[in-house]
Design a protein around this motif. Sequence first.
Motif, PDB file in Angstrom:
ATOM      1  N   ALA A  24      55.990 -16.431 -17.324  1.00  0.00           N
ATOM      2  CA  ALA A  24      56.999 -16.556 -16.266  1.00  0.00           C
ATOM      3  C   ALA A  24      56.594 -15.714 -15.058  1.00  0.00           C
ATOM      4  N   VAL A  25      56.801 -16.265 -13.874  1.00  0.00           N
ATOM      5  CA  VAL A  25      56.440 -15.562 -12.644  1.00  0.00           C
ATOM      6  C   VAL A  25      57.484 -14.485 -12.353  1.00  0.00           C
ATOM      7  N   LEU A  26      57.036 -13.239 -12.301  1.00  0.00           N
ATOM      8  CA  LEU A  26      57.909 -12.115 -11.957  1.00  0.00           C
ATOM      9  C   LEU A  26      57.899 -11.861 -10.455  1.00  0.00           C
ATOM     10  N   ASP A  27      56.735 -12.083  -9.836  1.00  0.00           N
ATOM     11  CA  ASP A  27      56.619 -11.881  -8.390  1.00  0.00           C
ATOM     12  C   ASP A  27      55.395 -12.635  -7.903  1.00  0.00           C
ATOM     13  N   ARG A  28      55.435 -13.049  -6.661  1.00  0.00           N
ATOM     14  CA  ARG A  28      54.304 -13.680  -5.995  1.00  0.00           C
ATOM     15  C   ARG A  28      54.481 -13.431  -4.510  1.00  0.00           C
ATOM     16  N   VAL A  29      53.433 -12.926  -3.900  1.00  0.00           N
ATOM     17  CA  VAL A  29      53.558 -12.559  -2.498  1.00  0.00           C
ATOM     18  C   VAL A  29      52.189 -12.610  -1.822  1.00  0.00           C
ATOM     19  N   GLU A  30      52.225 -12.914  -0.537  1.00  0.00           N
ATOM     20  CA  GLU A  30      51.021 -12.788   0.276  1.00  0.00           C
ATOM     21  C   GLU A  30      51.225 -11.566   1.158  1.00  0.00           C
ATOM     22  N   ILE A  31      50.317 -10.621   1.035  1.00  0.00           N
ATOM     23  CA  ILE A  31      50.416  -9.375   1.795  1.00  0.00           C
ATOM     24  C   ILE A  31      49.553  -9.506   3.043  1.00  0.00           C
ATOM     25  N   VAL A  32      50.199  -9.428   4.193  1.00  0.00           N
ATOM     26  CA  VAL A  32      49.523  -9.522   5.473  1.00  0.00           C
ATOM     27  C   VAL A  32      49.632  -8.151   6.136  1.00  0.00           C
ATOM     28  N   GLY A  33      48.492  -7.571   6.441  1.00  0.00           N
ATOM     29  CA  GLY A  33      48.492  -6.237   7.026  1.00  0.00           C
ATOM     30  C   GLY A  33      49.049  -6.215   8.435  1.00  0.00           C
ATOM     31  N   GLU A  34      49.604  -5.082   8.782  1.00  0.00           N
ATOM     32  CA  GLU A  34      50.166  -4.907  10.118  1.00  0.00           C
ATOM     33  C   GLU A  34      49.320  -3.914  10.893  1.00  0.00           C
ATOM     34  N   GLY A  35      49.273  -4.099  12.203  1.00  0.00           N
ATOM     35  CA  GLY A  35      48.553  -3.173  13.068  1.00  0.00           C
ATOM     36  C   GLY A  35      47.110  -3.594  13.281  1.00  0.00           C
ATOM     37  N   GLU A  36      46.323  -2.654  13.743  1.00  0.00           N
ATOM     38  CA  GLU A  36      44.903  -2.879  14.025  1.00  0.00           C
ATOM     39  C   GLU A  36      44.059  -2.209  12.949  1.00  0.00           C
ATOM     40  N   ASP A  37      42.850  -2.726  12.758  1.00  0.00           N
ATOM     41  CA  ASP A  37      41.940  -2.118  11.781  1.00  0.00           C
ATOM     42  C   ASP A  37      41.495  -0.752  12.267  1.00  0.00           C
ATOM     43  N   PRO A  38      41.322   0.229  11.399  1.00  0.00           N
ATOM     44  CA  PRO A  38      41.363   0.150   9.946  1.00  0.00           C
ATOM     45  C   PRO A  38      42.768   0.295   9.344  1.00  0.00           C
ATOM     46  N   GLY A  39      43.776   0.561  10.176  1.00  0.00           N
ATOM     47  CA  GLY A  39      45.132   0.725   9.666  1.00  0.00           C
ATOM     48  C   GLY A  39      45.648  -0.524   8.963  1.00  0.00           C
ATOM     49  N   ARG A  40      45.292  -1.693   9.485  1.00  0.00           N
ATOM     50  CA  ARG A  40      45.729  -2.949   8.874  1.00  0.00           C
ATOM     51  C   ARG A  40      45.134  -3.097   7.473  1.00  0.00           C
ATOM     52  N   ILE A  41      43.867  -2.759   7.329  1.00  0.00           N
ATOM     53  CA  ILE A  41      43.219  -2.823   6.018  1.00  0.00           C
ATOM     54  C   ILE A  41      43.913  -1.870   5.060  1.00  0.00           C
ATOM     55  N   ASN A  42      44.169  -0.663   5.513  1.00  0.00           N
ATOM     56  CA  ASN A  42      44.848   0.334   4.690  1.00  0.00           C
ATOM     57  C   ASN A  42      46.238  -0.163   4.273  1.00  0.00           C
ATOM     58  N   ASP A  43      46.949  -0.800   5.188  1.00  0.00           N
ATOM     59  CA  ASP A  43      48.281  -1.325   4.897  1.00  0.00           C
ATOM     60  C   ASP A  43      48.224  -2.339   3.756  1.00  0.00           C
ATOM     61  N   VAL A  44      47.272  -3.275   3.810  1.00  0.00           N
ATOM     62  CA  VAL A  44      47.123  -4.283   2.752  1.00  0.00           C
ATOM     63  C   VAL A  44      46.813  -3.609   1.420  1.00  0.00           C
ATOM     64  N   VAL A  45      45.903  -2.653   1.435  1.00  0.00           N
ATOM     65  CA  VAL A  45      45.489  -1.984   0.197  1.00  0.00           C
ATOM     66  C   VAL A  45      46.648  -1.203  -0.420  1.00  0.00           C
ATOM     67  N   ILE A  46      47.332  -0.401   0.373  1.00  0.00           N
ATOM     68  CA  ILE A  46      48.443   0.419  -0.142  1.00  0.00           C
ATOM     69  C   ILE A  46      49.557  -0.469  -0.691  1.00  0.00           C
ATOM     70  N   ARG A  47      49.918  -1.510   0.054  1.00  0.00           N
ATOM     71  CA  ARG A  47      51.002  -2.392  -0.413  1.00  0.00           C
ATOM     72  C   ARG A  47      50.606  -3.136  -1.684  1.00  0.00           C
ATOM     73  N   THR A  48      49.333  -3.517  -1.796  1.00  0.00           N
ATOM     74  CA  THR A  48      48.857  -4.182  -3.017  1.00  0.00           C
ATOM     75  C   THR A  48      48.912  -3.220  -4.199  1.00  0.00           C
ATOM     76  N   LEU A  49      48.378  -2.033  -4.027  1.00  0.00           N
ATOM     77  CA  LEU A  49      48.349  -1.065  -5.133  1.00  0.00           C
ATOM     78  C   LEU A  49      49.756  -0.650  -5.561  1.00  0.00           C
ATOM     79  N   ARG A  50      50.705  -0.621  -4.633  1.00  0.00           N
ATOM     80  CA  ARG A  50      52.090  -0.276  -4.991  1.00  0.00           C
ATOM     81  C   ARG A  50      52.722  -1.326  -5.906  1.00  0.00           C
TER      82      ARG A  50
END
Length: 180
Positions: A24-50
Amino acid sequence: MSFRYVGVDPSTNTGVAILDPSGAVLDRVEIVGEGEDPGRINDVVIRTLRMIQRTDRVAIENFSFNSRGSYVGQQYAIGWAIRIGLYVRKQKYLEVAPSQLKKFATGVGKGSKEDLIIPLFEQWGFQHKSDNVRDGFVLAQIIRAVHEPVNLTRPQKEVIHKLLNPSPKKPTTKKTKRGK
């Protein structure tokens, strides 16, 4: 203990799908980073790991070495940063080649991202507008099949067997220059 099964398709738009042991699907999401790189990359990584809990079983799509375009460097950065985050946590993960993901979903190891739409719906009743989330879903199904008693097709069994019994890597030989 009940585990969650997480599939991660790391990219500039990272797809994550989380399943329970029954699929059963508990969650499904597309994480799109916000801001400019490298902050955008960091945003995607942190939100994914959380999204990933320490007890989760994780499958992550391996790098597509044939990719081209300006986003490839960012895609690799995100993929490596997520892997490093899991490594720091001492959390194991299974790397799945893009061809293995496609074979698990469709029965063949090649095709476009759109080729997954119908097989995902027919086999699991899963739909999502994002091809990244669809890939994450298949990855979650793969890691679930590694750990749960799941009825599999012959191509799916082949994928699981190959993931659990990879071909040994040939040792690299160094060429040395002599003389001169």
